[in-house]
Design an enzyme around this catalytic site. Sequence first.
Site, PDB file in Angstrom:
ATOM      1  N   ASP A 366      11.363  -1.912  -0.161  1.00 51.23           N
ATOM      2  CA  ASP A 366      10.067  -1.754   0.451  1.00 51.23           C
ATOM      3  C   ASP A 366       9.819  -2.367   1.878  1.00 51.23           C
ATOM      4  O   ASP A 366      10.538  -2.852   2.325  1.00 51.23           O
ATOM      5  CB  ASP A 366       9.074  -2.964  -0.229  1.00 51.23           C
ATOM      6  CG  ASP A 366       8.853  -2.457  -1.807  1.00 51.23           C
ATOM      7  OD1 ASP A 366       8.749  -1.213  -1.936  1.00 51.23           O
ATOM      8  OD2 ASP A 366       8.447  -3.321  -2.493  1.00 51.23           O
ATOM      9  N   ASP A 728       7.603  -4.328  -6.369  1.00 49.79           N
ATOM     10  CA  ASP A 728       6.649  -5.722  -6.999  1.00 49.79           C
ATOM     11  C   ASP A 728       5.567  -5.294  -7.961  1.00 49.79           C
ATOM     12  O   ASP A 728       4.990  -6.037  -8.589  1.00 49.79           O
ATOM     13  CB  ASP A 728       6.164  -6.314  -5.606  1.00 49.79           C
ATOM     14  CG  ASP A 728       5.480  -5.255  -4.672  1.00 49.79           C
ATOM     15  OD1 ASP A 728       5.217  -4.281  -5.335  1.00 49.79           O
ATOM     16  OD2 ASP A 728       5.006  -5.640  -3.515  1.00 49.79           O
ATOM     17  N   ASP A 732       6.049  -0.214 -10.574  1.00 53.11           N
ATOM     18  CA  ASP A 732       7.452  -0.152 -10.010  1.00 53.11           C
ATOM     19  C   ASP A 732       8.518  -0.406 -10.963  1.00 53.11           C
ATOM     20  O   ASP A 732       9.716  -0.165 -10.819  1.00 53.11           O
ATOM     21  CB  ASP A 732       7.533  -1.316  -9.003  1.00 53.11           C
ATOM     22  CG  ASP A 732       7.081  -0.791  -7.657  1.00 53.11           C
ATOM     23  OD1 ASP A 732       6.932   0.351  -7.400  1.00 53.11           O
ATOM     24  OD2 ASP A 732       6.731  -1.794  -6.756  1.00 53.11           O
TER      25      ASP A 732
HETATM   26  P1  ATP Z   1       5.189  -1.305   0.833  1.00 54.40           P
HETATM   27  O1  ATP Z   1       5.285  -0.057  -0.220  1.00 54.40           O
HETATM   28  O2  ATP Z   1       6.179  -1.333   1.653  1.00 54.40           O
HETATM   29  O3  ATP Z   1       4.979  -2.748   0.003  1.00 54.40           O
HETATM   30  P2  ATP Z   1       2.370  -0.997   1.417  1.00 54.40           P
HETATM   31  O4  ATP Z   1       1.879  -2.452   1.282  1.00 54.40           O
HETATM   32  O5  ATP Z   1       2.069  -0.167   2.689  1.00 54.40           O
HETATM   33  O6  ATP Z   1       3.888  -1.383   1.784  1.00 54.40           O
HETATM   34  P3  ATP Z   1       1.231  -0.297  -0.903  1.00 54.40           P
HETATM   35  O7  ATP Z   1       1.276  -1.584  -1.389  1.00 54.40           O
HETATM   36  O8  ATP Z   1       1.554   1.160  -1.705  1.00 54.40           O
HETATM   37  O9  ATP Z   1       2.296  -0.161   0.192  1.00 54.40           O
HETATM   38  O10 ATP Z   1      -0.158   0.271  -0.293  1.00 54.40           O
HETATM   39  C1  ATP Z   1      -0.363   1.667   0.190  1.00 54.40           C
HETATM   40  C2  ATP Z   1      -1.422   1.667   1.412  1.00 54.40           C
HETATM   41  O11 ATP Z   1      -2.625   1.180   0.832  1.00 54.40           O
HETATM   42  C3  ATP Z   1      -1.195   0.737   2.175  1.00 54.40           C
HETATM   43  O12 ATP Z   1      -0.401   1.157   3.368  1.00 54.40           O
HETATM   44  C4  ATP Z   1      -2.468   0.244   2.768  1.00 54.40           C
HETATM   45  O13 ATP Z   1      -3.118   1.276   3.834  1.00 54.40           O
HETATM   46  C5  ATP Z   1      -3.362   0.579   1.479  1.00 54.40           C
HETATM   47  N1  ATP Z   1      -3.801  -0.746   0.738  1.00 54.40           N
HETATM   48  C6  ATP Z   1      -3.082  -1.689   0.776  1.00 54.40           C
HETATM   49  N2  ATP Z   1      -3.629  -2.764   0.195  1.00 54.40           N
HETATM   50  C7  ATP Z   1      -4.973  -2.346   0.162  1.00 54.40           C
HETATM   51  C8  ATP Z   1      -6.146  -3.216  -0.476  1.00 54.40           C
HETATM   52  N3  ATP Z   1      -6.309  -4.325  -0.909  1.00 54.40           N
HETATM   53  N4  ATP Z   1      -7.438  -2.393  -0.275  1.00 54.40           N
HETATM   54  C9  ATP Z   1      -7.336  -1.052   0.060  1.00 54.40           C
HETATM   55  N5  ATP Z   1      -6.291  -0.523   0.624  1.00 54.40           N
HETATM   56  C10 ATP Z   1      -5.071  -1.144   0.468  1.00 54.40           C
END
Ligand code: ATP
Length: 797
Positions: A366, A728, A732
């Site tokens: 990730d 996480d 997943d």
């Molecule tokens: P990774 O997959 O590498 O952990 P990430 O946190 O960007 O990275 P996701 O958790 O899948 O991946 O989140 C995808 C997208 O959703 C993020 O890039 C962000 O733009 C949006 N996002 C993350 N958290 C929130 C939230 N609490 N509320 C709204 N949008 C969110």
Amino acid sequence: MEEKPFPAWSRSMEHCLKEHNVKLGKGLSSFEAEERREMYGWNELKKEKGKPLWRLILQQFDDMLIKILLVAAFISFVLAYLEGNESGHTELEVYVEPLVIFSILMINAVVGIWQETNAEKALEALKSMQCEYAKVQRDGRYIPDLPARELVPGDIVELRVGDKVPADMRIATLTTSSFRVEQSSLTGESMPVIKGTSPVLLDDCELQAKDCMLFAGTTVVNGSCICIVTSIGMNTEIGKVQAQISEASQDEQDTPLTKKLDEFGEMLTTAIGIVCLVVWAMNYRNFITWDSVNPSMWNFYFSFEKCTYYFKIAVTLAVAAIPEGLPAVITTCLALGTRKMAQKHAIVRKLPSVETLGCTTVICSDKTGTLTTNQMSVNEFFTVGENLSTIRVFHVDGTTYNPKDGGISGWCNRNMDESLQALAGICAICNDAGIYRDGYLFRATGLPTEAALKVLVEKMGLPGAKVRNRIRDTEFAFDFSINHNTVRLDCCEWWTKRSKRLAALEFDRVRKSMSVIVHRPTGSNHLLVKGAFESVFERSSHVQLSDGSVALLDESSKWLIMSNVQAMSSKGLRCLGFAFKDDLGEFSDYNSETHPAHKRLLDPANYPEIESNLIFVGVVGLRDPPRDEVHKAIEDCRCAGIKVMVITGDNKSTAEAICKEIALFSDKTSLRGKSFTGKEFMTLPADQQMEILSKPGGVVFSRAEPRHKQDIVRLLKDMGEIVAMTGDGVNDAPALKLADVGIAMGITGTEVAKQAADMILADDNFSTIVSAVAEGRAIYSNMKSFIRWASRNSSGF
Ligand code: ATP
């Protein structure tokens, strides 16, 4: 002590609170918790008693070869006794041989017991490190990581999506619109079940009917809630099951590798046994002599003494040849290896994974929190100006969660126009995070992304001079104050007080957004949305201008907004889009769970439709700096021939910029054929996908959904790669199970992901994976050398 049987499921929440003498919002005091622990004990299932010493000793002799040796020693003893009587030798001289054999057997047993207890101790230490935690209210504040074993009846616990339920509990309030739990392990129901707060009006009913109860060991599939602990330890439903089938904990004792080695050992024992028998038989001339005068088949002399002598020689050869200690040595080697890895923050849950880690050829990681620090701070934001062709970009200083660290360039108590107000309101209300002080450090509770947005709201201040003055004189001191270390965020509070939150449509990784339905004093309901820029923007039809008017998003304004986002994300900023909706249709008069539209909120599949036709407000760019040590770890992987693939939910250009920062790609490398969105990659033909994956160097997959992770692992495995994959979230888990080594995040990871993983990263850090692989390689090569040495010894006898 047994807890009083109290049918919490059939009583109102107030009744349950009264019964357990606790208040919501306050929780138990530490003193009360201690008293109750003395009364009810720890929240843990009874441990299987370890093997008694006499059984351990006997077990060392429960082996074919040892039994043969015992027989040989016994025969040798009898012969020595007879010989001693005849020859008149001193007693000790005669008994040297049986004594040597007995001593070897005793040393073997002692070493066996030592190895076994040592391996078990290492495993126990690991198990205690994997201890589960719960977010519990004590002394009026939430403790985010209280070890689950310390829970007592009456504790107030907050549960979120992905959590494993740590005790039996009664739901007090739901904090999201829907709340579902996977409880098949206990009830056999194949689908997750919806839970609520209403009591079941039956004192005696089946577990399936207890809709307001959560049972220990089950997992939260979606939603969050606040509950009261009703039963702990062996008094929980799972505890009752364990009492009936106590052998459950034997599971982990024989690892597949140990079993394989046992089989190998047995095969070798039989083979060497046969060879020894042949060696003994070949020496028949030494103990059978034919009468040379009168030769006939039946005319021979048999020397019993020589026969047993050669039998002893054959058996002694076998002792030297058979690597009997092999399985025990390997298990100990792996168990001690896991201890070493745990010191480096990598907790290995399954022993053979140590060996697999050593053979890893691809690490799929990730980005957020693993390659980066997950210490978010808003760096830039923009909204549209007075017409569709103007964009106002603001730069924000400060990289910590301290709201007083830095400010907004050129802001200075600015009167916020309508679109800036809308942005601040969504940031404050569509948010579940908080900030607390840990000494001089300001830390986030909840999601770092959301905490950074709250800090931004504080830096923006309140809408206009009029409000600021009124606030200064009346409600707040217009400053954050510190209460129980929790930092009071006055501006955020001002926004949240003006809107009553009616329902929350929680974040999920497929639609990549979250929203809340709020009621404003103006009398109408609104939907406030935030999420990944692309997800929010593609569901927006209009945009709000600075004077509060709303304009249709045309092609040129779309292009203008997207090019600004492109500029932000190519600097490595994580871009979040913000939007709202006034016309909520059937939700316009939504007020509670009894409203007819509520059933649509129970199924998250309806959320994308509810969050459509939005009015776009603006974009916030957050900085999430790469971890310092990752650069070197990537370099180490390159030298060790391990490919690194980044699979992130984030935007393509943000992901590419971060990958360049950590030197996965050099600045000059063209990213053609190395960077894809999850969707782009999945539409490619299979041979092209394989070609991309087989190229040396890194690949980055952005805007990836959990199912893309599974597809990528499958492809890599088909290509013969040994894949380590991080994860996480709840969804997943399948990819973690599928990977050769599933790696869950210890800090941000859900319990579901941890249960599915082979290894847990206590610090969520990519470099920890790399050091674990290095450790795994060292252990693997030691084991290979040992096996080679053992087989050389056995074949060369
Ligand atoms: P990774 O997959 O590498 O952990 P990430 O946190 O960007 O990275 P996701 O958790 O899948 O991946 O989140 C995808 C997208 O959703 C993020 O890039 C962000 O733009 C949006 N996002 C993350 N958290 C929130 C939230 N609490 N509320 C709204 N949008 C969110």
